[in-house]
Design a protein around this motif. Structure first.
Motif, short mmCIF file in Angstrom:
data_model
loop_
_atom_site.label_atom_id
_atom_site.label_comp_id
_atom_site.label_asym_id
_atom_site.label_seq_id
_atom_site.Cartn_x
_atom_site.Cartn_y
_atom_site.Cartn_z
N LYS A 1 1.39 6.98 -6.60
CA LYS A 1 0.33 7.95 -6.92
C LYS A 1 0.81 9.37 -6.68
O LYS A 1 0.53 10.28 -7.48
CB LYS A 1 -0.92 7.67 -6.08
CG LYS A 1 -1.70 6.48 -6.55
CD LYS A 1 -2.92 6.27 -5.66
CE LYS A 1 -3.66 5.00 -6.02
NZ LYS A 1 -4.81 4.78 -5.15
N GLU A 2 1.54 9.60 -5.58
CA GLU A 2 2.07 10.93 -5.30
C GLU A 2 3.07 11.36 -6.38
O GLU A 2 3.08 12.51 -6.82
CB GLU A 2 2.73 10.97 -3.93
CG GLU A 2 1.75 10.89 -2.78
CD GLU A 2 2.43 10.76 -1.42
OE1 GLU A 2 3.68 10.81 -1.36
OE2 GLU A 2 1.70 10.62 -0.42
N LYS B 1 0.88 4.23 -2.74
CA LYS B 1 0.66 5.61 -2.31
C LYS B 1 1.79 6.51 -2.84
O LYS B 1 1.52 7.59 -3.36
CB LYS B 1 0.59 5.68 -0.79
CG LYS B 1 0.32 7.07 -0.26
CD LYS B 1 0.27 7.07 1.25
CE LYS B 1 0.09 8.50 1.75
NZ LYS B 1 0.19 8.60 3.19
N GLU B 2 3.03 6.05 -2.68
CA GLU B 2 4.18 6.81 -3.18
C GLU B 2 4.10 6.98 -4.70
O GLU B 2 4.40 8.05 -5.23
CB GLU B 2 5.48 6.12 -2.81
CG GLU B 2 5.87 6.24 -1.35
CD GLU B 2 7.19 5.56 -1.07
OE1 GLU B 2 8.20 5.91 -1.73
OE2 GLU B 2 7.21 4.68 -0.20
N LYS C 1 0.82 -1.20 0.00
CA LYS C 1 0.00 0.00 0.00
C LYS C 1 0.86 1.26 0.00
O LYS C 1 0.53 2.23 -0.67
CB LYS C 1 -0.95 0.01 1.20
CG LYS C 1 -2.12 -0.91 1.05
CD LYS C 1 -3.08 -0.74 2.19
CE LYS C 1 -4.27 -1.65 2.02
NZ LYS C 1 -5.25 -1.48 3.08
N SER C 2 1.95 1.25 0.76
CA SER C 2 2.81 2.43 0.80
C SER C 2 3.47 2.65 -0.56
O SER C 2 3.66 3.80 -0.99
CB SER C 2 3.85 2.32 1.90
OG SER C 2 4.77 1.29 1.60
N PHE C 3 3.82 1.58 -1.25
CA PHE C 3 4.40 1.69 -2.58
C PHE C 3 3.40 2.35 -3.53
O PHE C 3 3.75 3.26 -4.29
CB PHE C 3 4.81 0.31 -3.10
CG PHE C 3 5.34 0.33 -4.50
CD1 PHE C 3 6.65 0.71 -4.75
CD2 PHE C 3 4.52 -0.02 -5.58
CE1 PHE C 3 7.15 0.74 -6.04
CE2 PHE C 3 5.01 0.02 -6.86
CZ PHE C 3 6.33 0.39 -7.10
#
Length: 128
Positions: free
Chosen positions: A9-10, A6-7, A2-4
């Motif tokens: 998308k940012e 999220k990063e 999920k953090s990957f």
């Protein structure tokens, strides 16, 4: 994971990535225009000036190998014509841009911040 995501998308949502993507797409379209200008207009005119010489057909046979050095000469001519065309286009673009900048009125001074206004009032009060 999920953090990957999220990063990622940012990263994608950042303005500079989107600007770069638009630049690449516009660059591709501009390349097609310049290639067409060189291949369809400038090169035939150059061919007429040179008496219809077609460099692409020049070759020499060495043993069983055929060295088509004419293609290399044609590629060099195409490179220089493309570079010259881009140079002329960019020179005119920069001239137009400079003219627009000279005609544009100067930007007004920005409004002072609240802190600056308050400090100015304090300074004026202390002078009295």
């Amino acid at each position: 994971m999920k953090s990957f995501m999220k990063e990622f998308k940012e990263f994608i949502a950042k303005g500079n990535v989107m600007s770069m993507a638009v630049g690449i797409i516009i660059g591709g379209a501009f390349t097609a225009i310049v290639n067409s200008l060189v291949a369809d207009i400038i090169t035939p005119i150059l061919g007429m000036i040179l008496g219809g010489t077609d460099f692409a057909g020049l070759s020499v046979t060495v043993g069983s190998a055929v060295l088509t050095y004419g293609n290399f000469i044609q590629a060099i001519i195409t490179f220089f014509m493309t570079a010259l065309t881009i140079f002329i286009i960019m020179k005119q673009f920069n001239k137009m841009k400079k003219k627009e900048e000279e005609e544009a009125p100067p930007a007004p001074d920005p409004e002072p911040s609240e802190e600056v206004k308050l400090l100015t009032e304090i300074r004026d009060s202390l002078r009295k």
